[in-house]
Write an enzyme that holds these catalytic residues in place. Sequence first.
Site, PDB file in Angstrom:
ATOM      1  N   THR A 204      15.264 -13.292 -45.421  1.00 16.66           N
ATOM      2  CA  THR A 204      13.717 -12.973 -45.746  1.00 16.66           C
ATOM      3  C   THR A 204      13.134 -13.059 -44.510  1.00 16.66           C
ATOM      4  O   THR A 204      13.457 -13.392 -43.457  1.00 16.66           O
ATOM      5  CB  THR A 204      13.372 -14.287 -46.609  1.00 16.66           C
ATOM      6  OG1 THR A 204      13.991 -14.304 -47.730  1.00 16.66           O
ATOM      7  CG2 THR A 204      11.791 -14.385 -46.822  1.00 16.66           C
ATOM      8  N   VAL A 233      12.934 -14.246 -60.010  1.00 17.18           N
ATOM      9  CA  VAL A 233      11.772 -14.041 -58.789  1.00 17.18           C
ATOM     10  C   VAL A 233      11.996 -15.482 -57.889  1.00 17.18           C
ATOM     11  O   VAL A 233      12.248 -16.529 -58.684  1.00 17.18           O
ATOM     12  CB  VAL A 233      10.235 -13.917 -59.674  1.00 17.18           C
ATOM     13  CG1 VAL A 233       9.347 -14.066 -58.461  1.00 17.18           C
ATOM     14  CG2 VAL A 233      10.192 -12.683 -60.302  1.00 17.18           C
ATOM     15  N   THR A 255      11.676 -19.795 -45.552  1.00 15.55           N
ATOM     16  CA  THR A 255      12.957 -18.728 -45.803  1.00 15.55           C
ATOM     17  C   THR A 255      14.282 -19.870 -46.457  1.00 15.55           C
ATOM     18  O   THR A 255      13.872 -21.062 -46.388  1.00 15.55           O
ATOM     19  CB  THR A 255      13.444 -18.088 -44.864  1.00 15.55           C
ATOM     20  OG1 THR A 255      13.990 -18.981 -43.828  1.00 15.55           O
ATOM     21  CG2 THR A 255      12.512 -17.121 -44.464  1.00 15.55           C
ATOM     22  N   GLY A 256      15.186 -19.325 -47.311  1.00 14.52           N
ATOM     23  CA  GLY A 256      16.057 -20.018 -47.668  1.00 14.52           C
ATOM     24  C   GLY A 256      16.115 -20.331 -49.486  1.00 14.52           C
ATOM     25  O   GLY A 256      15.807 -19.462 -50.058  1.00 14.52           O
TER      26      GLY A 256
HETATM   27  N1  ASP Z   1      13.817 -17.401 -50.329  1.00 17.25           N
HETATM   28  C1  ASP Z   1      14.288 -16.150 -50.621  1.00 17.25           C
HETATM   29  C2  ASP Z   1      14.463 -16.336 -52.023  1.00 17.25           C
HETATM   30  O1  ASP Z   1      14.837 -17.211 -52.576  1.00 17.25           O
HETATM   31  C3  ASP Z   1      15.454 -16.086 -49.999  1.00 17.25           C
HETATM   32  C4  ASP Z   1      15.854 -16.140 -48.540  1.00 17.25           C
HETATM   33  O2  ASP Z   1      14.985 -16.556 -47.908  1.00 17.25           O
HETATM   34  O3  ASP Z   1      16.856 -16.211 -48.210  1.00 17.25           O
HETATM   35  O4  ASP Z   1      14.325 -15.250 -52.675  1.00 17.25           O
END
Ligand code: ASP
Length: 353
Positions: A204, A233, A255-256
Amino acid sequence: MRFINRRAFLKTTAATAAFAAVPLKETLFPQRSNPQAHNPIAIASGNGPKALEKAMELMRQGSDALDAVVAGVNIVEDDPEDTSVGYGGLPNEDGIVELDAAVMHGPSYRGGGVAALRNIKNPSRVARLVMERSKHVLIVGEGALRFAKAHGFQEENLLTDKAREAWLKWKENLSTQDDWLPPHTIDDRGVGSMYRDYFRYYGTIHCSALDQNGNLSCVTTTAGLAFKIPGRVGDSPILGAGLYCDNEVGSAGSTGLGEANLLNCSSVMIVEWMRQGKSPDEACLLACKRINDRCREKRLQDEEGRVNFDVKFYAINKKGQYGGASIWSGGEYLIHDGAGVRKVEFPYLFRRK
Ligand code: ASP
């Protein structure tokens, strides 16, 4: 303004033992600030060096922070090599790319988002239009696509060969590596896959910026969790979860594993902790701690009761101070304070083995 006393902080944490393992000097609460006060500053996730360069170039020319961060992340959305965002993003479990994004504009206290948007490679631009050209804040799925097309966006196939091959490999090797769960209780371990060892979910881009006029804005854009259940979502398009900005205080994003932020409203919490006087590092670490402390599902915990997934946070405040934190050690965020893009190691809650 009351800065948390380190001893008191450690006393109050339920994760004291694990927290104490953190090399305190390096990681807890240094005051990182923009050396040239009133100069623009921007922070981003590790995949955002080009985004930061662009954002800074525009802010130096006098751009508003929102124009700058959206133009910055558009570069990453357009890049087929980044499989976490925009064109070339990893698809859902049906092999279809679905994108989530949101923006927040500090000076006007407005925001907009789109979720599960198909066939449009710059969801951050559509999110901005939701804010500027509709009475709504969030538009999803088919409606978001129609809204984008009404504004002249062209539909295109976002699935590159690289992303399709990764999806096919996952599809051909399905085991517990999906997001469906059998009936279970919160005490059941080993249900579904462990997120930490998951090759599939990271990625992300978040970018927050403070411009020459002292205004804050932010954006988060993503292809979301790879191979997700269609229509899933994440936190990225949800104001308060995957990003939040208050022009009087600061801006934050993440992110995560998005589900953790949806359950904990992490980004708005970070901004509120900064309002109470916490530094960006402190506020981001508190968000990590809140996620860990409130997790009750054994399938999401390791043998020592620590969450088995990672979430990372990024924050800047009105004074140009910046910081971040991750639940697990080992990551870096990016900062551009005028002297070029620099990597900064995240303060963290738990040290990775
Ligand atoms: N936060 C993002 C989601 O859960 C994914 C990511 O940042 O890796 O869609």
